[in-house]
Design an enzyme around this catalytic site. Structure first.
Site, PDB file in Angstrom:
ATOM      1  N   GLU A  82       2.548  -9.723  25.089  1.00 53.86           N
ATOM      2  CA  GLU A  82       2.267 -10.874  24.216  1.00 53.86           C
ATOM      3  C   GLU A  82       0.959 -11.562  24.593  1.00 53.86           C
ATOM      4  O   GLU A  82       0.731 -11.898  25.754  1.00 53.86           O
ATOM      5  CB  GLU A  82       3.433 -11.875  24.313  1.00 53.86           C
ATOM      6  CG  GLU A  82       3.314 -13.031  23.345  1.00 53.86           C
ATOM      7  CD  GLU A  82       4.534 -13.959  23.379  1.00 53.86           C
ATOM      8  OE1 GLU A  82       5.653 -13.492  23.690  1.00 53.86           O
ATOM      9  OE2 GLU A  82       4.354 -15.152  23.099  1.00 53.86           O
ATOM     10  N   LYS A 254      12.983 -19.332  26.294  1.00 51.72           N
ATOM     11  CA  LYS A 254      12.252 -18.079  26.042  1.00 51.72           C
ATOM     12  C   LYS A 254      10.834 -18.197  26.592  1.00 51.72           C
ATOM     13  O   LYS A 254      10.298 -17.259  27.195  1.00 51.72           O
ATOM     14  CB  LYS A 254      12.244 -17.787  24.542  1.00 51.72           C
ATOM     15  CG  LYS A 254      11.714 -16.413  24.159  1.00 51.72           C
ATOM     16  CD  LYS A 254      10.206 -16.344  23.979  1.00 51.72           C
ATOM     17  CE  LYS A 254       9.778 -14.939  23.552  1.00 51.72           C
ATOM     18  NZ  LYS A 254       8.316 -14.807  23.449  1.00 51.72           N
ATOM     19  N   ASP A 270      14.523  -5.667  37.705  1.00 52.09           N
ATOM     20  CA  ASP A 270      15.423  -5.499  36.562  1.00 52.09           C
ATOM     21  C   ASP A 270      15.378  -6.774  35.709  1.00 52.09           C
ATOM     22  O   ASP A 270      16.053  -7.750  36.007  1.00 52.09           O
ATOM     23  CB  ASP A 270      16.832  -5.235  37.111  1.00 52.09           C
ATOM     24  CG  ASP A 270      17.860  -5.020  36.028  1.00 52.09           C
ATOM     25  OD1 ASP A 270      17.585  -5.341  34.857  1.00 52.09           O
ATOM     26  OD2 ASP A 270      18.962  -4.536  36.354  1.00 52.09           O
ATOM     27  N   HIS A 367      -3.672 -18.888  20.017  1.00 55.68           N
ATOM     28  CA  HIS A 367      -3.351 -17.485  19.744  1.00 55.68           C
ATOM     29  C   HIS A 367      -4.420 -16.780  18.930  1.00 55.68           C
ATOM     30  O   HIS A 367      -4.471 -15.570  18.871  1.00 55.68           O
ATOM     31  CB  HIS A 367      -2.036 -17.379  18.951  1.00 55.68           C
ATOM     32  CG  HIS A 367      -0.834 -17.565  19.813  1.00 55.68           C
ATOM     33  ND1 HIS A 367       0.409 -17.810  19.290  1.00 55.68           N
ATOM     34  CD2 HIS A 367      -0.669 -17.534  21.143  1.00 55.68           C
ATOM     35  CE1 HIS A 367       1.284 -17.925  20.260  1.00 55.68           C
ATOM     36  NE2 HIS A 367       0.644 -17.767  21.402  1.00 55.68           N
TER      37      HIS A 367
HETATM   38  C1  MEV Z   1       6.359 -17.968  22.491  1.00 59.38           C
HETATM   39  O1  MEV Z   1       6.452 -16.682  23.039  1.00 59.38           O
HETATM   40  C2  MEV Z   1       6.946 -19.004  23.416  1.00 59.38           C
HETATM   41  C3  MEV Z   1       7.049 -20.414  22.865  1.00 59.38           C
HETATM   42  O2  MEV Z   1       7.723 -20.394  21.608  1.00 59.38           O
HETATM   43  C4  MEV Z   1       7.801 -21.220  23.869  1.00 59.38           C
HETATM   44  C5  MEV Z   1       8.187 -22.594  23.386  1.00 59.38           C
HETATM   45  O3  MEV Z   1       8.313 -22.815  22.174  1.00 59.38           O
HETATM   46  O4  MEV Z   1       8.400 -23.458  24.273  1.00 59.38           O
HETATM   47  C6  MEV Z   1       5.690 -21.001  22.595  1.00 59.38           C
END
Ligand code: MEV
Length: 414
Positions: A82, A254, A270, A367
């Site tokens: 990513e 995430k 892992d 991005h």
């Molecule tokens: C994207 O890979 C991760 C984010 O969505 C994390 C977040 O929203 O805190 C930017």
């Protein structure tokens, strides 16, 4: 003293970056060449790692700069597909300087579960009576681990229903991830547990919810380093959103795992086990964010993270995959505990970077550059063309495949 603050690292040619990492980490010529070869997993090693091998699946390996963890300057290898994750971690680590992150981890104690069906009513008491015998039998399976100071240390027993009980074998696995040692011990003690409880043992397997193997990190961002007190307030509100809303909490976590997984993968660990542990831990009292952000009395931002991190530096791919060995060397980690501390700090930095971006200019701005470059490559741009096509699309605010193709045609005509 060596510093992980390397201005302009992102702009350097790959060869120059490798040279810097080589000097920083004391890599050999072969190791530096392996980095530059972009194919570090030989066929014969891949072929013994899993079954039915037909190739290898590669990911970019980047270096997050600027980290100071427990006073140590660190370059962090991150394997991830990513865009922006490595840049965001580096940027968050830069804003945390000069103090950096403080991190600590518990002893590396994993849980082996033995499920017992239809035990006698006094099974729990009997298990505790025979605790020493059970632990001795477990430890007889792994003399080396015991010599290193690890091994089975304790037992827990719990009724799950009228006819089902679980026994937890708590095993200090030292520098291993631990699944092999724990599973072997769990299988070995199962017949003894059947005898003691009068029941039947069914599953004998490690738990990925490693609540006795936790890593923590803490950071204080000075308000003047992150854009002022307004940004502090915004990040705290962004965090509160995750506390109050599970849909946001999932994405919040995430983002944390973007950083942690990238280091887990780079070191051959892992990542499914780490993911399972992190999310189960987050859910123990209703699913919550793995970090906490608050404003300090003097208006700065304090962040903390705590999660299970079952990662090793011996065994499995960590010692077989040549790139994993190099990545461990780049960080100079001597124990699994230290590796877990680094990962916790990276997760915290990653979360800060995401919250700060989201709560200010939004996530898309950062991005755009790499996204535009990706589109340019997909449209067929090569070498210098990639930068030219990407730049033009950003200037025009049109980052699309059809436009990339047109621009490419134009520059090729010229
Ligand atoms: C994207 O890979 C991760 C984010 O969505 C994390 C977040 O929203 O805190 C930017």
């Amino acid at each position: 003293m060596k510093s992980s603050r390397i201005p302009g690292f992102y702009k350097m040619p790959i060869e120059e970056r490798v040279k810097i990492v080589k000097e920083f980490a004391g890599l050999s010529d072969e190791e530096a060449e392996m980095l530059l070869s972009f194919c570090a997993l030989p066929k014969d090693i891949a072929n013994i790692m899993i079954e039915n091998v037909v190739g290898s699946m590669q990911l970019p390996l980047g270096i997050a700069t600027n980290f100071i963890i427990n006073g140590r300057e660190l370059l962090i290898p991150m394997a991830i597909e990513e865009t922006s994750v490595v840049a965001a971690a580096s940027n968050a680590a830069k804003m945390a300087r000069p103090d950096g992150f403080k991190a600590k981890a518990t002893e590396p104690v994993m849980i082996g579960q033995i499920q017992i069906l239809n035990p006698n009513r006094d099974a729990k008491e009997k298990i505790l009576e025979h605790k020493d015998d059970i632990i001795s039998l477990a430890n007889a399976q792994d003399k080396i681990l015991v010599e290193l100071g690890g091994g089975a240390k304790d037992i827990e027993a719990k009724w799950l229903s009228d006819d089902m009980m679980v026994v937890h074998l708590l095993v200090d696995v030292r520098d291993a991830m631990g699944a092999n040692a724990v599973n072997t011990m769990a299988e070995a003690v199962a017949p003894l547990l059947e005898k003691i409880t009068g029941g039947k043992a069914l599953l004998r397997i490690i738990s990925n919810l490693a609540i006795y193997r936790l890593a923590e990190a803490e950071v204080i961002y000075r308000k003047e380093n992150i854009g002022g007190e307004d940004v502090v307030d915004r990040v705290v509100k962004a965090y509160e959103f995750a506390v109050l809303d599970i849909f946001r909490a999932a994405t919040h976590n995430k983002g944390i795992m973007n950083g942690i997984d990238a280091v887990v993968i780079a070191t051959g660990n892992d990542w499914r086990a780490v993911e399972a542990g992190a999310h189960a831990y987050a859910a123990m009292n209703g699913y919550k964010p793995l970090t906490v952000w608050e404003k300090t009395e003097d208006g700065n931002l304090r962040g903390r993270i705590k999660l299970p991190l079952a990662v090793g530096i011996v065994g499995g791919a960590t010692k077989v995959h040549p790139m994993a060995k190099i990545c461990l060397k780049i960080m100079g980690v001597k124990t699994a505990k230290e590796l877990a501390e680094i990962m916790a700090a990276v997760g915290l930095a990653q979360n800060f970077a995401a919250l700060r971006a989201l709560a200010t200019k939004g996530i898309q701005a950062g991005h755009m550059k790499l996204h535009a470059q990706n589109i340019a490559v997909m449209a067929g741009a090569k070498g210098d063309e990639i930068e030219v096509v990407a730049k033009k699309m950003i200037e025009e605010g049109k980052i699309r495949m059809d436009r990339a193709k047109e621009i490419l045609e134009d520059i090729r005509k010229e």
